[in-house]
Write a protein that holds these residues in place. Structure first.
Motif, PDB file in Angstrom:
ATOM      1  N   TYR A 169       0.881  -1.065  -0.129  1.00  0.00           N
ATOM      2  CA  TYR A 169      -0.004  -0.069   0.047  1.00  0.00           C
ATOM      3  C   TYR A 169       0.783   1.328   0.070  1.00  0.00           C
ATOM      4  O   TYR A 169       2.174   1.167   0.335  1.00  0.00           O
ATOM      5  N   LEU A 170       0.172   2.405  -0.348  1.00  0.00           N
ATOM      6  CA  LEU A 170       1.044   3.551  -0.377  1.00  0.00           C
ATOM      7  C   LEU A 170       0.050   4.823   0.191  1.00  0.00           C
ATOM      8  O   LEU A 170      -1.184   4.572   0.087  1.00  0.00           O
ATOM      9  N   ALA A 171       0.789   5.810   0.973  1.00  0.00           N
ATOM     10  CA  ALA A 171      -0.135   6.736   1.797  1.00  0.00           C
ATOM     11  C   ALA A 171      -0.284   7.896   0.627  1.00  0.00           C
ATOM     12  O   ALA A 171       0.863   8.126  -0.112  1.00  0.00           O
ATOM     13  N   VAL A 172      -1.428   8.365   0.393  1.00  0.00           N
ATOM     14  CA  VAL A 172      -1.534   9.619  -0.571  1.00  0.00           C
ATOM     15  C   VAL A 172      -2.254  10.783   0.230  1.00  0.00           C
ATOM     16  O   VAL A 172      -3.205  10.478   1.222  1.00  0.00           O
ATOM     17  N   TYR A 173      -2.258  12.129  -0.116  1.00  0.00           N
ATOM     18  CA  TYR A 173      -3.012  12.907   0.764  1.00  0.00           C
ATOM     19  C   TYR A 173      -3.823  13.676  -0.525  1.00  0.00           C
ATOM     20  O   TYR A 173      -3.040  14.050  -1.512  1.00  0.00           O
ATOM     21  N   GLY A 218       4.100  11.770   2.261  1.00  0.00           N
ATOM     22  CA  GLY A 218       3.354  10.821   1.223  1.00  0.00           C
ATOM     23  C   GLY A 218       3.223  11.425  -0.096  1.00  0.00           C
ATOM     24  O   GLY A 218       3.376  12.788  -0.104  1.00  0.00           O
ATOM     25  N   LEU A 219       2.529  10.966  -0.882  1.00  0.00           N
ATOM     26  CA  LEU A 219       2.335  11.616  -2.140  1.00  0.00           C
ATOM     27  C   LEU A 219       1.030  12.573  -2.212  1.00  0.00           C
ATOM     28  O   LEU A 219       0.131  12.199  -1.678  1.00  0.00           O
ATOM     29  N   THR A 220       1.132  13.624  -2.649  1.00  0.00           N
ATOM     30  CA  THR A 220       0.037  14.611  -2.697  1.00  0.00           C
ATOM     31  C   THR A 220      -0.638  14.660  -3.955  1.00  0.00           C
ATOM     32  O   THR A 220       0.077  14.873  -4.966  1.00  0.00           O
ATOM     33  N   ILE A 221      -2.000  14.364  -3.969  1.00  0.00           N
ATOM     34  CA  ILE A 221      -2.696  14.148  -5.389  1.00  0.00           C
ATOM     35  C   ILE A 221      -3.627  15.489  -5.346  1.00  0.00           C
ATOM     36  O   ILE A 221      -4.246  15.800  -4.546  1.00  0.00           O
TER      37      ILE A 221
END
Length: 89
Positions: A26-30, A69-72
């Motif tokens: 899994y991956l954390a995204v914001y 984490g990655l910002t979307i």
């Protein structure tokens, strides 16, 4: 009323500490104005529509993501609609 989208996990708190648990695979995204944290399967990275979001994120934020984490760059609603399509495949 709350509903659950299979394959996506919403984090209970916003945390940038290294102690934050993200399960293997899994991956954390914001996402969104409030930077709500979601934990998504890495398999979503292969989806063409998600790759478009990644290109937008690169254009808007570069590779500097201060949240850890990655910002979307989209609204929470758009993100949930997109990821619900992946779960149905």
């Amino acid at each position: 009323m709350a509903f659950r989208i299979p394959g996506i996990r919403r984090a209970t708190s916003f945390s940038t500490s290294k102690g934050t648990n993200v399960p293997k695979g899994y991956l954390a995204v914001y996402v969104g104005d409030k930077m709500k944290r979601f934990v998504i399967p890495v398999s979503y990275l292969n989806q063409p529509s998600f790759q478009e979001l990644l290109c937008q994120a690169e254009e808007e934020f570069g590779y500097d993501h201060p949240t850890g984490g990655l910002t979307i760059p989209c609204s929470e609603e758009e993100f949930q609609n997109l990821t619900s399509e992946f779960s149905g495949q």
